[in-house]
Design a protein around this motif. Structure first.
Motif, mmCIF file in Angstrom:
data_model
loop_
_atom_site.group_PDB
_atom_site.id
_atom_site.type_symbol
_atom_site.label_atom_id
_atom_site.label_comp_id
_atom_site.label_asym_id
_atom_site.label_seq_id
_atom_site.Cartn_x
_atom_site.Cartn_y
_atom_site.Cartn_z
ATOM 1 N N UNK A 71 0.900 -1.172 0.091
ATOM 2 C CA UNK A 71 -0.039 0.161 -0.026
ATOM 3 C C UNK A 71 0.689 1.082 -0.106
ATOM 4 N N UNK A 72 0.596 2.082 -0.768
ATOM 5 C CA UNK A 72 1.529 3.318 -0.977
ATOM 6 C C UNK A 72 0.639 4.456 -1.476
ATOM 7 N N UNK A 73 0.826 5.621 -0.501
ATOM 8 C CA UNK A 73 0.320 6.932 -1.045
ATOM 9 C C UNK A 73 0.806 7.388 -2.228
ATOM 10 N N UNK A 74 -0.091 7.671 -3.397
ATOM 11 C CA UNK A 74 0.550 8.006 -4.580
ATOM 12 C C UNK A 74 1.678 9.314 -4.552
ATOM 13 N N UNK A 75 1.092 10.334 -3.721
ATOM 14 C CA UNK A 75 1.573 11.579 -3.564
ATOM 15 C C UNK A 75 3.158 11.451 -2.777
ATOM 16 N N UNK A 76 3.262 10.549 -2.200
ATOM 17 C CA UNK A 76 4.694 10.226 -1.578
ATOM 18 C C UNK A 76 5.392 9.165 -2.533
ATOM 19 N N UNK A 77 4.913 8.775 -3.558
ATOM 20 C CA UNK A 77 5.737 7.682 -3.831
ATOM 21 C C UNK A 77 6.553 8.177 -5.120
ATOM 22 N N UNK A 78 7.996 7.941 -5.017
ATOM 23 C CA UNK A 78 8.818 8.742 -5.722
ATOM 24 C C UNK A 78 10.019 7.658 -6.492
ATOM 25 N N UNK A 79 9.491 6.623 -6.999
ATOM 26 C CA UNK A 79 10.513 5.262 -7.360
ATOM 27 C C UNK A 79 11.515 5.675 -8.202
ATOM 28 N N UNK A 80 11.338 6.938 -9.083
ATOM 29 C CA UNK A 80 12.383 7.219 -9.912
ATOM 30 C C UNK A 80 13.836 7.643 -9.300
ATOM 31 N N UNK A 81 13.786 7.674 -7.959
ATOM 32 C CA UNK A 81 14.698 8.003 -7.192
ATOM 33 C C UNK A 81 15.642 6.712 -6.922
ATOM 34 N N UNK A 82 14.921 5.406 -7.013
ATOM 35 C CA UNK A 82 15.697 4.379 -6.691
ATOM 36 C C UNK A 82 15.707 3.856 -5.260
ATOM 37 N N UNK A 83 15.178 4.717 -4.339
ATOM 38 C CA UNK A 83 15.663 4.420 -3.033
ATOM 39 C C UNK A 83 14.400 3.724 -2.202
ATOM 40 N N UNK A 84 13.191 3.532 -2.851
ATOM 41 C CA UNK A 84 11.912 3.002 -2.160
ATOM 42 C C UNK A 84 12.147 1.522 -2.077
ATOM 43 N N UNK A 85 11.343 0.916 -1.062
ATOM 44 C CA UNK A 85 11.447 -0.499 -1.088
ATOM 45 C C UNK A 85 10.854 -1.250 -2.183
ATOM 46 N N UNK A 86 9.817 -0.668 -2.712
ATOM 47 C CA UNK A 86 9.318 -1.438 -3.819
ATOM 48 C C UNK A 86 10.135 -1.543 -5.060
#
Length: 350
Positions: free
Chosen positions: A104-119
């Motif tokens: 579950x991920x709040x879209x406004x706080x999701x920035x996978x382009x940084x490469x640092x998030x668990x997903x």
């Protein structure tokens, strides 16, 4: 005539035959850029992969884990559709012998382009072979995901190439709702949505169906009867939406309102009596999704979306996409069914 095969692709790109094979299989060990080059060359040369088996995977198939990314905030969400979608995903995953990992991920706080998030770490490490996206995410985030693993989006469209879509035929469903209101005698019909940090395209698609229906019926369209759609207009909270609806009912005699989703409609039905308006005696309301009301609430007239079937179809499509990453992009639309609720009545004539 030179045979178009993986060896030819390897020669054209100066890569090994093994790298080409793994790139065409969308293997996580090959960089996204290399996979892109290989798949573009395969398409350019007209290379056709062996279709292999489509659909159900056998019990002895290689272990396959897919991520299910649900775009909701951390806090509890009421009147949500994702539990039904997830139920369909889980049922189909068992048939396909696929493991699912739900996040579950709040879209406004999701920035996978940084490469640092668990997903993203799950994708980079090969824990996920593919991803199902539920609810809208930012285009940049979706681009970052789709470059790493095969991706299927549910109930939302994106501009990224290669992402398959399982969605509702929103426009025709909205036409059916406006038709029902018009048959009840309504001529002044408004449209509303709520404001979301990541809005997506679903509201716009449903709005387009509302506009189409008005023009087909020869009914008036007024921009001031549309709330939270135009990006240049003020963003209204649910409380402000109810205030605006009440004002338009009294000042402009807008006797019916089409809500973009059921959770918006149920809240409006709750809020309008606090402003002296009865539903449906004074104003008619429709929703979209076909969700059941809470105890003591009237059932909204709505369009029931087959969420479980959509979830099931998303798993099947993703398994096929993983097996055949260069196959043409597909967008599958499913029809919604009219639910006759208790929130439409003939208009009160001024």
């Amino acid at each position: 005539m030179t045979a178009v095969n993986q060896e030819l692709i390897a020669q054209r790109l100066n890569l090994s035959r093994a790298t080409v094979s793994r790139s065409l299989a969308n293997h996580h060990a090959i960089s996204a850029e290399t996979r892109r080059r290989v798949q573009e060359m395969a398409e350019k040369l007209g290379y056709q992969m062996s279709p292999g088996r489509v659909g159900r995977r056998g019990k002895n198939s290689r272990a396959l884990t897919i991520g299910v990314l649900i775009g909701i905030p951390a806090e509890k969400v009421e009147m949500a559709t994702f539990p039904y979608i997830l139920r369909g995903i889980q049922a189909r995953a068992e048939i396909e012998h696929v493991t699912i990992d739900v996040c579950y991920q709040a879209p406004a706080d999701f920035h996978p382009e940084t490469g640092r998030q668990p997903v993203i770490r799950n994708m980079r490490q090969g824990n996920w072979r593919g991803t199902i996206l539920i609810y809208p995410f930012a285009e940049k985030a979706v681009e970052a995901i789709s470059q790493r693993v095969s991706t299927v989006a549910v109930l939302e469209s994106y501009n990224q190439p290669g992402i398959d879509i399982i969605d509702t035929d929103d426009a025709s469903a909205m036409v059916a709702l406006v038709e029902r209101l018009a048959e009840a005698g309504h001529e002044r019909i408004g449209f509303l949505s709520w404001h979301y940090p990541i809005g997506g395209h679903w509201v716009a698609r449903r709005f387009s169906g509302y506009v189409e229906a008005l023009f087909l019926r020869g009914l008036p369209f007024r921009p001031e009867w549309v709330l939270n759609v135009d990006k240049n207009s003020p963003r209204l909270s649910p409380t402000q939406v109810a205030d605006a609806v009440a004002k338009r009912v009294r000042d402009d005699h807008v006797t019916a309102w089409v809500c973009a989703a059921d959770h918006q409609a149920y809240q409006l039905v709750h809020d309008l009596p606090l402003r002296g308006l009865r539903v449906p005696e004074d104003v008619s309301i429709t929703g979209f999704d076909g969700l059941d009301p809470a105890a003591g609430q009237k059932r909204i007239t709505s369009m029931r979306v087959p969420h479980e079937q959509i979830g099931s179809a998303a798993v099947t499509r993703l398994v096929n996409r993983i097996q055949h990453p260069t196959a043409p992009r597909r967008k599958i639309l499913v029809e919604a069914e009219l639910v006759a609720g208790e929130t439409i009545a003939p208009p009160v004539r001024a």
